[in-house]
Scaffold this motif. Structure first.
Motif, short mmCIF file in Angstrom:
data_model
loop_
_atom_site.label_atom_id
_atom_site.label_comp_id
_atom_site.label_asym_id
_atom_site.label_seq_id
_atom_site.Cartn_x
_atom_site.Cartn_y
_atom_site.Cartn_z
N VAL A 73 0.84 -1.21 0.00
CA VAL A 73 0.00 0.00 0.00
C VAL A 73 0.87 1.25 0.00
O VAL A 73 1.77 1.38 0.83
N GLN A 74 0.60 2.15 -0.92
CA GLN A 74 1.29 3.44 -0.97
C GLN A 74 0.85 4.28 0.22
O GLN A 74 -0.33 4.55 0.41
N GLY A 75 1.82 4.68 1.05
CA GLY A 75 1.48 5.36 2.29
C GLY A 75 1.75 6.85 2.30
O GLY A 75 1.70 7.47 3.36
N THR A 76 2.05 7.45 1.13
CA THR A 76 2.37 8.88 1.09
C THR A 76 1.21 9.71 1.61
O THR A 76 1.35 10.60 2.43
N GLY A 77 0.02 9.44 1.07
CA GLY A 77 -1.19 10.11 1.55
C GLY A 77 -2.02 9.11 2.34
O GLY A 77 -1.69 7.93 2.44
N ASN A 78 -3.12 9.58 2.90
CA ASN A 78 -3.96 8.69 3.71
C ASN A 78 -5.02 7.94 2.92
O ASN A 78 -5.66 7.03 3.42
N GLY A 79 -5.24 8.34 1.65
CA GLY A 79 -6.30 7.72 0.85
C GLY A 79 -6.09 6.25 0.59
O GLY A 79 -7.01 5.44 0.72
N HIS A 80 -4.85 5.88 0.21
CA HIS A 80 -4.55 4.47 -0.05
C HIS A 80 -4.74 3.65 1.23
O HIS A 80 -5.24 2.52 1.18
N ILE A 81 -4.31 4.20 2.36
CA ILE A 81 -4.43 3.49 3.63
C ILE A 81 -5.90 3.32 4.01
O ILE A 81 -6.31 2.27 4.51
N THR A 82 -6.70 4.36 3.78
CA THR A 82 -8.14 4.27 4.07
C THR A 82 -8.77 3.14 3.27
O THR A 82 -9.56 2.35 3.78
N ARG A 83 -8.41 3.06 1.99
CA ARG A 83 -8.93 1.99 1.14
C ARG A 83 -8.47 0.62 1.64
O ARG A 83 -9.24 -0.34 1.68
N ALA A 84 -7.20 0.55 2.05
CA ALA A 84 -6.66 -0.72 2.54
C ALA A 84 -7.36 -1.17 3.82
O ALA A 84 -7.52 -2.38 4.05
N ARG A 85 -7.77 -0.22 4.68
CA ARG A 85 -8.49 -0.58 5.90
C ARG A 85 -9.78 -1.33 5.57
O ARG A 85 -10.14 -2.31 6.24
N VAL A 86 -10.49 -0.85 4.56
CA VAL A 86 -11.75 -1.48 4.18
C VAL A 86 -11.48 -2.87 3.60
O VAL A 86 -12.18 -3.84 3.92
N MET A 87 -10.45 -2.99 2.77
CA MET A 87 -10.09 -4.29 2.22
C MET A 87 -9.65 -5.24 3.32
O MET A 87 -10.00 -6.43 3.31
N ALA A 88 -8.88 -4.74 4.29
CA ALA A 88 -8.38 -5.58 5.39
C ALA A 88 -9.54 -6.20 6.16
O ALA A 88 -9.50 -7.38 6.55
N LYS A 89 -10.56 -5.40 6.41
CA LYS A 89 -11.72 -5.88 7.16
C LYS A 89 -12.42 -7.03 6.43
O LYS A 89 -12.79 -8.05 7.03
N GLU A 90 -12.60 -6.86 5.10
CA GLU A 90 -13.30 -7.89 4.33
C GLU A 90 -12.43 -9.14 4.13
O GLU A 90 -12.95 -10.26 4.13
N LEU A 91 -11.14 -8.96 3.95
CA LEU A 91 -10.25 -10.11 3.81
C LEU A 91 -10.19 -10.92 5.11
O LEU A 91 -10.19 -12.15 5.09
N LYS A 92 -10.17 -10.21 6.22
CA LYS A 92 -10.16 -10.89 7.52
C LYS A 92 -11.46 -11.64 7.76
O LYS A 92 -11.46 -12.74 8.34
N ALA A 93 -12.58 -11.08 7.30
CA ALA A 93 -13.89 -11.69 7.52
C ALA A 93 -14.01 -13.07 6.89
O ALA A 93 -14.76 -13.93 7.38
#
Length: 346
Positions: free
Chosen positions: A7-27
């Motif tokens: 995940v590109q961490g320069t801005g917060n947008g990529h991380i925000t998107r990754a949080r949503v993906m992380a939740k669904e992948l974990k589920a």
């Protein structure tokens, strides 16, 4: 199934998107290792969902007074460290490699002859979507920064192309809106100048979020450190947001029905194109520079656009579990048919 997810961490947008993906992948019980690059390790915050994540230097863009500085970007780059990061990343134990425009993961996979699935807004630029502010440097960056063998592009509208809606949380619609509450997120601007631009509009309460907090001398302007919890709380009941033209934050605002005033980073093709798309679609207002007259006009607007997007993270996780079949027209159309666009007033 084991996934390595860069995940590109320069801005917060990529991380925000990754949080949503992380939740669904974990589920669904998928084992994921996340890697973040683009900022120092101590500058990440609210990262609990990425249990055991990795941090490497990667590459980042140098910004100065609201503009990408390509000369400083080149001077600040650490090619030896970047190459070492690529060579030291072992992807042999993973069934799938995903990159959200993250270069170390993408190039390490290329070196190890592992195919990369790109998921993110940048991959939408492989298709015929609104694109402006382009130049040879921007074109090369988009092509070679984090190359993927297969890209899933995301955007607010399909533009007749095989792309998907944004990956965002789907919160409840706010029941009460504070018409005078405005969020300001312009992290690449000089914050003292932002405060001075907003100071005349004392009928509104401005909540600024920035990496470096300075003291506001005005009672109607509050300065806050970066905090996902605090930001989301303020975003929930505000009337609108003044921000750069990042994709993910604008997506959240559209989902919540917030009016948008976007100031794209100069010399940043993606943000300039995002601003053009917001204007073309009628989803938001734009300004090229901090402009008091445009801010004043926008503050008086009561109308906004609210878009109900489906849970694209869940769609993509199911698609990955099913072997990532080709996304045909029927698949794409069925997703966009569930998107609901409303014009609302506060």
């Amino acid at each position: 199934m084991k996934i390595f997810y860069g995940v590109q961490g320069t801005g917060n947008g990529h991380i925000t998107r990754a949080r949503v993906m992380a939740k669904e992948l974990k589920a669904v019980g998928i084992d994921v290792t996340f890697q973040f690059t683009g900022r120092p390790a101590d500058k990440y915050f609210d990262m609990e969902i990425f249990n055991g994540y990795q941090v490497r230097s990667g590459l980042t863009f140098n910004t100065e007074n609201g503009q990408v500085n390509y000369i400083k970007t080149a001077l600040d780059a650490k090619p030896i460290t970047f190459i070492k990061d690529i060579n030291s990343l072992d992807l042999s134990g993973y069934d799938l490699v995903i990159s959200d425009f993250e270069p170390v993961t993408a190039w390490a996979a290329k070196r190890q002859k592992k195919k990369v699935l790109g998921i993110g807004h940048q991959y939408a630029f492989n298709h015929n979507i609104p694109r402006t502010g382009s130049d040879p440097i921007a074109d090369q960056v988009m092509k070679y920064f984090a190359p993927a063998d297969r890209g899933v592009g995301l955007h607010w509208h399909h533009f007749g192309q095989p792309i998907l809606p944004p990956i965002i949380d789907t919160p409840e619609t706010p029941k009460v809106i504070n018409k005078t509450k405005i969020i300001v997120y312009l992290p690449f601007e000089d914050q003292s100048k932002v405060i001075e631009q907003l100071s005349p509009f004392s009928n509104f309460d401005f909540h600024l979020y920035a990496p470096d907090v300075i003291q506001s001398p005005y009672g109607h302007i509050t300065c806050n450190p970066l905090s996902r919890e605090g930001f989301q709380r303020d975003l929930y009941d505000c009337a609108g947001i003044i921000s750069n033209a990042g994709f993910e934050l604008a997506s959240e605002c559209l989902q919540l029905g917030k009016k948008i005033l976007a100031k794209p980073l100069h010399a940043q093709m993606e943000q300039i194109s995002n601003a053009a798309a917001l204007k073309q679609l009628g989803y938001g207002h734009t300004m090229n520079d901090m402009d008091s007259a445009k801010i004043e006009h926008w503050l008086q607007i009561d109308n906004a656009v609210q878009i109900t997007y489906p849970n694209i993270a869940k769609v993509l996780v199911n698609w990955i579990q099913n072997g990532m079949p080709e996304m045909d027209n029927d698949f794409i159309e069925s997703i966009w048919q569930s998107v609901d666009v409303l014009k609302i007033s506060h």
